[in-house]
Scaffold this motif. Structure first.
Motif, PDB file in Angstrom:
ATOM      1  N   LYS A  15       0.874  -1.007   0.291  1.00  0.00           N
ATOM      2  CA  LYS A  15      -0.089  -0.227   0.013  1.00  0.00           C
ATOM      3  C   LYS A  15       0.544   1.325   0.255  1.00  0.00           C
ATOM      4  O   LYS A  15       0.673   2.058  -0.816  1.00  0.00           O
ATOM      5  N   TRP A  26      -9.925   3.546  -1.966  1.00  0.00           N
ATOM      6  CA  TRP A  26      -9.530   1.957  -1.208  1.00  0.00           C
ATOM      7  C   TRP A  26     -10.900   1.673  -0.793  1.00  0.00           C
ATOM      8  O   TRP A  26     -11.340   2.688   0.402  1.00  0.00           O
ATOM      9  N   ASN A  30     -10.741  -4.300  -1.459  1.00  0.00           N
ATOM     10  CA  ASN A  30      -9.232  -4.468  -1.185  1.00  0.00           C
ATOM     11  C   ASN A  30      -7.780  -4.261  -0.792  1.00  0.00           C
ATOM     12  O   ASN A  30      -7.203  -5.405  -0.718  1.00  0.00           O
ATOM     13  N   LEU A  34      -5.630  -7.756  -1.835  1.00  0.00           N
ATOM     14  CA  LEU A  34      -4.247  -7.603  -1.521  1.00  0.00           C
ATOM     15  C   LEU A  34      -3.623  -8.193  -0.527  1.00  0.00           C
ATOM     16  O   LEU A  34      -2.132  -8.856  -1.038  1.00  0.00           O
ATOM     17  N   TRP A 173      -1.464  -5.907  -8.882  1.00  0.00           N
ATOM     18  CA  TRP A 173      -2.681  -5.228  -8.438  1.00  0.00           C
ATOM     19  C   TRP A 173      -3.242  -4.492  -9.697  1.00  0.00           C
ATOM     20  O   TRP A 173      -4.279  -4.023 -10.279  1.00  0.00           O
ATOM     21  N   GLN A 177      -6.049  -3.619 -11.965  1.00  0.00           N
ATOM     22  CA  GLN A 177      -6.833  -2.444 -11.818  1.00  0.00           C
ATOM     23  C   GLN A 177      -7.056  -1.501 -13.134  1.00  0.00           C
ATOM     24  O   GLN A 177      -7.928  -1.385 -13.508  1.00  0.00           O
TER      25      GLN A 177
END
Length: 216
Positions: A15, A26, A30, A34, A173, A177
């Motif tokens: 992060k 966020w 998530n 993650l 990630w 996205q």
């Protein structure tokens, strides 16, 4: 019992790299996804290198006195193959057979093979001296008849391994996205991350330096 400390990629580290503090979209979901991606990639690294690259504490850890691969003994009964390597031993004891009483080995009656352990990397095998001063001279056959307390693995997680782990999670990630579908970018049918496609050739070369054979 062997306990590992730390993880290569963590949700907090990823992060930070993603600069999530500035992402007002966020969500807790998530975080969950993650975290799963970190777990999967951490496991992939250990599978790829055939070892744990984090500090290990052995606390009265028990091993079978049979020859590897059925047990942990190598080198014709004088070597103990440690699954996470060995940096230091504070106590070692051996029972002559399954369920028998343990006899403590004398400090100094063992050494490390194939190299003296360093903070960066542990040795792989604990060897008994061929000129022992105490009662333990070899590792006899038996189930859970070898008991060890000490430390294994590297003293700290190597920075370059952590970098590979975090970078791989970030790539996975961002691919997800950017519009890739789950089955293409991140997830197998069982929900696990498809790791290998996000590891660059350079990062694979980094991990190859840590690959270890099962027996040294």
């Amino acid at each position: 019992m062997a306990t590992a400390t730390g993880a290569y990629a963590t949700t907090a580290l990823v992060k930070e790299r993603l600069d999530v503090d500035t992402d007002h979209t966020w969500t807790a979901a998530n975080d969950t996804l993650l975290g799963k991606m970190c777990d999967d990639i951490n496991q992939w690294i250990e599978t790829y290198t055939s070892q744990v690259l984090a500090p290990i504490t052995y606390t009265n850890a028990l091993f079978d006195g049979y020859a590897w691969p059925h047990g942990a003994v190598v080198r014709r009964g004088r070597g103990l193959l440690l699954p996470y390597g060995i940096r230091a031993v504070s106590a070692l004891s051996v029972a002559p057979s399954t369920g028998a009483a343990f006899v403590a080995a004398t400090s100094g009656d063992w050494f490390y093979w194939p190299n003296e352990p360093s903070p960066a990397m542990p040795a792989r095998i604990l060897m008994l001296s061929d000129l022992p001063t105490g009662a333990v001279t070899y590792f006899p056959p038996g189930y859970q008849n070898i008991k060890l307390t000490g430390t294994g693995g590297p003293a700290v997680i190597p920075d370059d391994v952590r970098q590979v782990a975090v970078t791989t999670v970030v790539r996975a990630w961002r691919a997800r996205q950017s519009g890739h579908s789950d089955e293409v970018a991140t997830l197998e049918a069982d929900g696990s991350v498809i790791v290998s496609r996000f590891v660059s050739a350079e990062d694979r070369n980094t991990l190859k330096r840590y690959q270890r054979p099962l027996v040294g």
